[in-house]
Scaffold this motif. Structure first.
Motif, PDB file in Angstrom:
ATOM      1  N   MET A   1       0.845  -1.196   0.000  1.00  0.00           N
ATOM      2  CA  MET A   1       0.000   0.000   0.000  1.00  0.00           C
ATOM      3  C   MET A   1       0.878   1.243   0.000  1.00  0.00           C
ATOM      4  O   MET A   1       1.917   1.276   0.645  1.00  0.00           O
ATOM      5  CB  MET A   1      -0.928  -0.006   1.224  1.00  0.00           C
ATOM      6  N   ALA A   2       0.445   2.278  -0.725  1.00  0.00           N
ATOM      7  CA  ALA A   2       1.182   3.534  -0.773  1.00  0.00           C
ATOM      8  C   ALA A   2       1.236   4.175   0.610  1.00  0.00           C
ATOM      9  O   ALA A   2       0.359   3.960   1.450  1.00  0.00           O
ATOM     10  CB  ALA A   2       0.518   4.485  -1.761  1.00  0.00           C
ATOM     11  N   VAL A   3       2.293   4.963   0.836  1.00  0.00           N
ATOM     12  CA  VAL A   3       2.464   5.678   2.097  1.00  0.00           C
ATOM     13  C   VAL A   3       2.524   7.172   1.804  1.00  0.00           C
ATOM     14  O   VAL A   3       3.260   7.611   0.908  1.00  0.00           O
ATOM     15  CB  VAL A   3       3.751   5.238   2.828  1.00  0.00           C
ATOM     16  N   ILE A   4       1.741   7.967   2.539  1.00  0.00           N
ATOM     17  CA  ILE A   4       1.776   9.428   2.444  1.00  0.00           C
ATOM     18  C   ILE A   4       2.410   9.958   3.719  1.00  0.00           C
ATOM     19  O   ILE A   4       1.910   9.709   4.819  1.00  0.00           O
ATOM     20  CB  ILE A   4       0.369  10.024   2.252  1.00  0.00           C
ATOM     21  N   ARG A   5       3.519  10.689   3.576  1.00  0.00           N
ATOM     22  CA  ARG A   5       4.221  11.264   4.729  1.00  0.00           C
ATOM     23  C   ARG A   5       3.685  12.663   4.982  1.00  0.00           C
ATOM     24  O   ARG A   5       3.744  13.526   4.099  1.00  0.00           O
ATOM     25  CB  ARG A   5       5.719  11.299   4.469  1.00  0.00           C
ATOM     26  N   VAL A   6       3.174  12.896   6.193  1.00  0.00           N
ATOM     27  CA  VAL A   6       2.499  14.151   6.530  1.00  0.00           C
ATOM     28  C   VAL A   6       3.331  14.909   7.560  1.00  0.00           C
ATOM     29  O   VAL A   6       3.502  14.461   8.696  1.00  0.00           O
ATOM     30  CB  VAL A   6       1.087  13.892   7.085  1.00  0.00           C
ATOM     31  N   GLY A   7       3.859  16.071   7.162  1.00  0.00           N
ATOM     32  CA  GLY A   7       4.663  16.881   8.060  1.00  0.00           C
ATOM     33  C   GLY A   7       3.805  17.773   8.930  1.00  0.00           C
ATOM     34  O   GLY A   7       2.763  18.277   8.501  1.00  0.00           O
TER      35      GLY A   7
END
Length: 320
Positions: A1-7
């Motif tokens: 599954m894709a990963v979205i990195r949220v700052g």
């Protein structure tokens, strides 16, 4: 599954609001979420916002992290975001706004009007300090910094010199932390306009189109009406060349198919204020038409405020 990195900033409030919107983003995107805490100058400095210059003190490090590729999207409190465009970045989504009002917090449940003469009221906002001076010149505004818990703790401080009779915080922040019950009073926007964009979040991304999952998530959390409101309110700051810590309050809302905007500019001590209100009629509720109406009404409010001498009331020029 894709990963979205949220700052995000690492404060309790920033993490709470980021996790709430990140959960929605990840669900809509069909992706896993990784939260990436980033330390900003505004988090490490103990100086007042008026001293360090409110513009960008919370946003710059987040933007640098995004441009460096350390994360895919960053979450800002929109009221802390400079109005000028950041090269290489765009606001990918503005979710539905939370409560935009300011909250008065006291131990005994007293309202602002019920505080005794000489009461000590804590806030780190030049706008709130000016508004206190306008409404209750008999009380003392105490410039404070720190997270929500540390500010609320000042209400019961053992050291009398540190103790406050009230603190003023954003209703949205209290709600996102599950501390809404700390509010003794919610100040009505028609009498006490808040910072441009207060209660709203901005999800900022790089200019180039992101992954299919990220773009799908951004589209799902976007709220066109909130974006229009914040375009109008932030348009006042931009037109006045005012920073996000300037003594300016702005409120936009829809009623009877009209987009209304009211903005007030205060002298630093609150003894003088100028207010302008205008309305525009969006051609439809489509996002582009709402945005056009927002820009139109902001330009007219700015023109009236400047024509009436707003630039002479307080230092308004935004830092680069």
């Amino acid at each position: 599954m894709a990963v979205i990195r949220v700052g995000t900033r690492g404060s309790a409030l920033a993490l709470a609001q980021t996790r709430q919107i990140a959960e929605r983003l990840g669900k809509a995107a069909g992706a896993d979420i990784e939260v990436v805490p980033v330390t900003t100058h505004g988090d490490t400095s103990r100086a007042s916002l008026s001293q360090i210059g409110g513009t960008g003190v919370f946003a710059t490090a987040l933007r640098e992290s995004l441009l460096a590729g350390d994360c895919d999207v960053v979450v800002h409190s929109l009221k802390d975001l400079p109005t000028g465009d950041a090269e290489g970045l765009r606001i990918g989504a503005i979710p539905k706004r939370a409560d935009a009002r300011d909250a008065v917090c006291t131990l005994g449940g007293r309202t602002l009007a019920e505080l005794p003469e000489g009461a000590r009221v804590g806030t780190g906002s030049p706008r709130r300090i000016a508004q206190l001076g306008a409404l209750r010149p008999d009380i003392r505004a105490i410039d404070i910094r720190g997270n929500v818990d540390s500010r609320l703790a000042r209400l019961s401080a053992e050291d009398e010199s540190e103790r406050l009779d009230a603190v003023i915080l954003s209703a949205a922040g209290l709600g996102r932390l599950g501390r809404a019950d700390a509010a003794s009073e919610l100040l009505p926007l028609e009498d006490w306009p808040t910072a441009a964009g207060q209660g709203a979040l901005a999800l900022e991304v790089r200019d180039e189109r992101g992954s299919r999952e990220l773009e799908r998530g951004l589209a799902a959390v976007e709220h066109a009406t909130t974006r229009a409101f914040t375009i109008a309110e932030r348009g006042v700051l931009a037109g006045l060349e005012a920073g996000c810590a300037a003594p300016v309050g702005a409120t936009a809302f829809l009623a009877d198919e009209l987009l209304f905007l009211t903005a007030s500019v205060y002298s630093a001590d609150g003894t003088t204020a100028l207010t302008s209100s205008h309305a525009a009629t969006p051609e439809s509720r489509a996002a582009a038409d709402l945005a056009d109406a927002a820009r139109d009404v902001a330009s007219r409010v700015v023109a009236e405020l400047l024509g009436n001498g707003a630039a002479d009331l307080a230092p308004l020029e935004e830092s680069p």
